[in-house]
Design a protein around this motif. Structure first.
Motif, PDB file in Angstrom:
ATOM      1  N   THR A  96       2.060 -13.721  13.137  1.00 47.44           N
ATOM      2  CA  THR A  96       1.102 -13.867  12.039  1.00 47.44           C
ATOM      3  C   THR A  96      -0.165 -13.076  12.333  1.00 47.44           C
ATOM      4  O   THR A  96      -0.723 -12.415  11.444  1.00 47.44           O
ATOM      5  N   ILE A  97      -0.624 -13.122  13.582  1.00 49.92           N
ATOM      6  CA  ILE A  97      -1.813 -12.372  13.978  1.00 49.92           C
ATOM      7  C   ILE A  97      -1.561 -10.877  13.827  1.00 49.92           C
ATOM      8  O   ILE A  97      -2.413 -10.137  13.311  1.00 49.92           O
ATOM      9  N   PHE A  98      -0.380 -10.408  14.252  1.00 49.52           N
ATOM     10  CA  PHE A  98      -0.010  -9.010  14.076  1.00 49.52           C
ATOM     11  C   PHE A  98       0.063  -8.651  12.594  1.00 49.52           C
ATOM     12  O   PHE A  98      -0.393  -7.592  12.183  1.00 49.52           O
ATOM     13  N   GLU A  99       0.656  -9.535  11.810  1.00 52.17           N
ATOM     14  CA  GLU A  99       0.836  -9.288  10.378  1.00 52.17           C
ATOM     15  C   GLU A  99      -0.513  -9.064   9.691  1.00 52.17           C
ATOM     16  O   GLU A  99      -0.685  -8.123   8.907  1.00 52.17           O
ATOM     17  N   LEU A 100      -1.473  -9.929   9.994  1.00 52.00           N
ATOM     18  CA  LEU A 100      -2.780  -9.825   9.361  1.00 52.00           C
ATOM     19  C   LEU A 100      -3.608  -8.681   9.936  1.00 52.00           C
ATOM     20  O   LEU A 100      -4.190  -7.887   9.195  1.00 52.00           O
ATOM     21  N   GLY A 101      -3.678  -8.607  11.265  1.00 53.87           N
ATOM     22  CA  GLY A 101      -4.559  -7.645  11.910  1.00 53.87           C
ATOM     23  C   GLY A 101      -4.114  -6.202  11.811  1.00 53.87           C
ATOM     24  O   GLY A 101      -4.950  -5.292  11.869  1.00 53.87           O
ATOM     25  N   LEU A 102      -2.811  -5.982  11.675  1.00 61.39           N
ATOM     26  CA  LEU A 102      -2.305  -4.610  11.595  1.00 61.39           C
ATOM     27  C   LEU A 102      -1.801  -4.279  10.197  1.00 61.39           C
ATOM     28  O   LEU A 102      -2.401  -3.494   9.482  1.00 61.39           O
ATOM     29  N   LYS A 103      -0.718  -4.880   9.789  1.00 54.73           N
ATOM     30  CA  LYS A 103      -0.071  -4.493   8.538  1.00 54.73           C
ATOM     31  C   LYS A 103      -0.941  -4.769   7.308  1.00 54.73           C
ATOM     32  O   LYS A 103      -1.196  -3.887   6.491  1.00 54.73           O
ATOM     33  N   ARG A 104      -1.396  -6.008   7.174  1.00 53.92           N
ATOM     34  CA  ARG A 104      -2.185  -6.352   5.984  1.00 53.92           C
ATOM     35  C   ARG A 104      -3.553  -5.673   6.007  1.00 53.92           C
ATOM     36  O   ARG A 104      -4.050  -5.233   4.972  1.00 53.92           O
ATOM     37  N   ALA A 105      -4.161  -5.588   7.201  1.00 50.14           N
ATOM     38  CA  ALA A 105      -5.472  -4.957   7.324  1.00 50.14           C
ATOM     39  C   ALA A 105      -5.408  -3.482   6.937  1.00 50.14           C
ATOM     40  O   ALA A 105      -6.321  -2.953   6.277  1.00 50.14           O
ATOM     41  N   ASP A 106      -4.320  -2.802   7.337  1.00 49.52           N
ATOM     42  CA  ASP A 106      -4.175  -1.392   6.996  1.00 49.52           C
ATOM     43  C   ASP A 106      -4.176  -1.182   5.486  1.00 49.52           C
ATOM     44  O   ASP A 106      -4.835  -0.283   4.967  1.00 49.52           O
ATOM     45  N   VAL A 107      -3.436  -2.014   4.781  1.00 55.05           N
ATOM     46  CA  VAL A 107      -3.331  -1.874   3.327  1.00 55.05           C
ATOM     47  C   VAL A 107      -4.631  -2.245   2.630  1.00 55.05           C
ATOM     48  O   VAL A 107      -5.082  -1.547   1.714  1.00 55.05           O
ATOM     49  N   LEU A 108      -5.250  -3.311   3.075  1.00 60.32           N
ATOM     50  CA  LEU A 108      -6.417  -3.849   2.375  1.00 60.32           C
ATOM     51  C   LEU A 108      -7.697  -3.060   2.615  1.00 60.32           C
ATOM     52  O   LEU A 108      -8.536  -2.934   1.713  1.00 60.32           O
ATOM     53  N   PHE A 109      -7.863  -2.507   3.817  1.00 57.81           N
ATOM     54  CA  PHE A 109      -9.147  -1.891   4.161  1.00 57.81           C
ATOM     55  C   PHE A 109      -9.097  -0.376   4.383  1.00 57.81           C
ATOM     56  O   PHE A 109     -10.149   0.260   4.432  1.00 57.81           O
ATOM     57  N   SER A 110      -7.912   0.204   4.536  1.00 55.97           N
ATOM     58  CA  SER A 110      -7.837   1.640   4.794  1.00 55.97           C
ATOM     59  C   SER A 110      -8.291   2.446   3.582  1.00 55.97           C
ATOM     60  O   SER A 110      -7.983   2.095   2.436  1.00 55.97           O
ATOM     61  N   ASN A 111      -8.985   3.545   3.839  1.00 53.18           N
ATOM     62  CA  ASN A 111      -9.397   4.432   2.757  1.00 53.18           C
ATOM     63  C   ASN A 111      -8.229   5.223   2.187  1.00 53.18           C
ATOM     64  O   ASN A 111      -8.380   5.917   1.176  1.00 53.18           O
ATOM     65  N   GLU A 112      -7.063   5.119   2.826  1.00 50.02           N
ATOM     66  CA  GLU A 112      -5.864   5.785   2.305  1.00 50.02           C
ATOM     67  C   GLU A 112      -5.205   4.964   1.191  1.00 50.02           C
ATOM     68  O   GLU A 112      -4.288   5.448   0.529  1.00 50.02           O
ATOM     69  N   THR A 113      -5.644   3.726   1.016  1.00 56.79           N
ATOM     70  CA  THR A 113      -5.158   2.896  -0.082  1.00 56.79           C
ATOM     71  C   THR A 113      -6.096   3.057  -1.267  1.00 56.79           C
ATOM     72  O   THR A 113      -7.313   2.934  -1.115  1.00 56.79           O
ATOM     73  N   SER A 114      -5.571   3.340  -2.438  1.00 58.20           N
ATOM     74  CA  SER A 114      -6.407   3.546  -3.616  1.00 58.20           C
ATOM     75  C   SER A 114      -7.081   2.242  -4.036  1.00 58.20           C
ATOM     76  O   SER A 114      -6.612   1.152  -3.706  1.00 58.20           O
ATOM     77  N   ALA A 115      -8.165   2.364  -4.782  1.00 56.55           N
ATOM     78  CA  ALA A 115      -8.887   1.186  -5.277  1.00 56.55           C
ATOM     79  C   ALA A 115      -7.985   0.338  -6.177  1.00 56.55           C
ATOM     80  O   ALA A 115      -8.046  -0.897  -6.144  1.00 56.55           O
ATOM     81  N   THR A 116      -7.141   1.012  -6.957  1.00 61.40           N
ATOM     82  CA  THR A 116      -6.214   0.287  -7.843  1.00 61.40           C
ATOM     83  C   THR A 116      -5.218  -0.528  -7.039  1.00 61.40           C
ATOM     84  O   THR A 116      -4.956  -1.700  -7.356  1.00 61.40           O
ATOM     85  N   ASP A 117      -4.649   0.072  -6.001  1.00 60.70           N
ATOM     86  CA  ASP A 117      -3.671  -0.643  -5.179  1.00 60.70           C
ATOM     87  C   ASP A 117      -4.328  -1.792  -4.411  1.00 60.70           C
ATOM     88  O   ASP A 117      -3.722  -2.855  -4.246  1.00 60.70           O
ATOM     89  N   LYS A 118      -5.559  -1.597  -3.949  1.00 55.32           N
ATOM     90  CA  LYS A 118      -6.254  -2.680  -3.251  1.00 55.32           C
ATOM     91  C   LYS A 118      -6.468  -3.873  -4.190  1.00 55.32           C
ATOM     92  O   LYS A 118      -6.308  -5.027  -3.787  1.00 55.32           O
ATOM     93  N   LYS A 119      -6.824  -3.566  -5.427  1.00 54.94           N
ATOM     94  CA  LYS A 119      -7.021  -4.635  -6.404  1.00 54.94           C
ATOM     95  C   LYS A 119      -5.714  -5.366  -6.667  1.00 54.94           C
ATOM     96  O   LYS A 119      -5.675  -6.600  -6.739  1.00 54.94           O
ATOM     97  N   ARG A 120      -4.626  -4.601  -6.776  1.00 52.35           N
ATOM     98  CA  ARG A 120      -3.321  -5.210  -7.024  1.00 52.35           C
ATOM     99  C   ARG A 120      -2.858  -6.043  -5.821  1.00 52.35           C
ATOM    100  O   ARG A 120      -2.253  -7.099  -5.997  1.00 52.35           O
TER     101      ARG A 120
END
Length: 294
Positions: A96-120
């Motif tokens: 769970t710690i890996f899931e949040l700190g790596l996978k989910r964090a990458d999607v939610l906070f990376s500048n490579e994720t568009s604003a639309t995708d972050k909202k979704r």
């Protein structure tokens, strides 16, 4: 061993302090005065200063302060992990710690994720979590959030969520389906993001996979967990996973905030850690040799 563990704890505390600083900065970007008011008093204070009952807007508070909630939850999880570090079955929390700190964090906070995708991502995460709970209050919050934000969903998604919104009973099969679709969506976004290489990306994948197998009943992993008695080994693994996941999250949030001071702080910490990990590896090898046969 003791000196290595002491230093690992110092790195953990340093990263935890940085995450708390980032959490505060994220919170200040919300139009809500303080999201904690909702839990503490049952009221929410709007930017205008007006206090209103949380039941009318709690879905909006959580949705619009999602990044703050994410960081606060992660910090609480790693603190609880360290507090209970002697518990034998603590490794079940590692994935769970890996899931949040790596996978989910990458999607939610990376500048490579568009604003639309972050909202979704935020919207689907909230809707899936609300739908998974059987209490009537959560179903109402689900319906409110869905009604207000359904235009962000695809036609296929709306068909699925319409069924949940119009159903009076919790449909486990339907909930499983929307969670699977949400997971696929996260994975598709994750695949587009350049991972931060801390010097062992393949090892990171292997560790995540290993603890996933443990959760799903891999007897060899569970047997090792049950029989493991070497205390330094347990602490090495715990601190390694916490620090690795936390530095990834801290790096992504610093990127998201665009704060140069934060970015300098996390880069300095990452450089220090890069020089320290070989010492941990050497101590691990020595410890294994000393305890071989015990």
């Amino acid at each position: 061993m003791k000196a290595i563990i002491v230093q690992l704890d110092k790195f953990y505390l340093q990263i935890c302090s940085l995450l708390e600083k980032e959490c505060e900065l994220i919170s200040k970007r919300s139009k809500y005065f303080d999201a904690k008011l909702e839990i503490r008093t049952g009221l929410v204070q709007l930017e205008s200063g007006l206090l209103i009952p949380s039941k009318f807007v709690s879905h909006r508070v959580l949705y619009e302060t999602y990044e703050h909630m994410f960081l606060k939850t992660f910090i609480g999880l790693i603190k609880a992990t360290v507090k209970h570090k002697t518990e034998r079955f603590l490794p079940f929390a590692y994935r769970t710690i890996f899931e949040l700190g790596l996978k989910r964090a990458d999607v939610l906070f990376s500048n490579e994720t568009s604003a639309t995708d972050k909202k979704r991502v935020k919207l689907l995460s909230m809707l899936v979590d609300y739908a998974s709970l059987s209490e009537a209050e959560y179903h109402q919050q689900f319906k409110k959030l869905y009604a207000e934000e359904k235009d962000c969903l695809t036609t296929i998604e709306r068909k699925l969520y319409d069924q949940i919104a119009n159903s009076k009973l919790r449909d486990s099969i339907l909930i499983k389906k929307i969670r699977q679709e949400y997971t696929k969506y996260l994975s598709s976004l994750q695949a587009k993001i350049t991972p931060i290489d801390f010097g062992g990306y393949n090892s990171e994948v292997a560790i995540y996979s290993g603890y996933s197998h443990m959760l799903h009943g891999n007897l060899l992993f569970i047997q090792d967990l049950v029989e493991r008695e070497i205390s330094w080994r347990n602490e090495f693994m715990m601190y390694g996973i916490l620090i690795h996941s936390s530095q990834n999250l801290a790096t992504r949030v610093a990127e998201h905030l665009g704060d140069n001071d934060l970015q300098l702080e996390i880069n300095t910490m990452r450089a220090d850690l890069k020089g320290f990990w070989p010492k941990v590896g050497a101590a691990w090898v020595m410890g294994v040799k000393e305890n071989r046969g015990k």
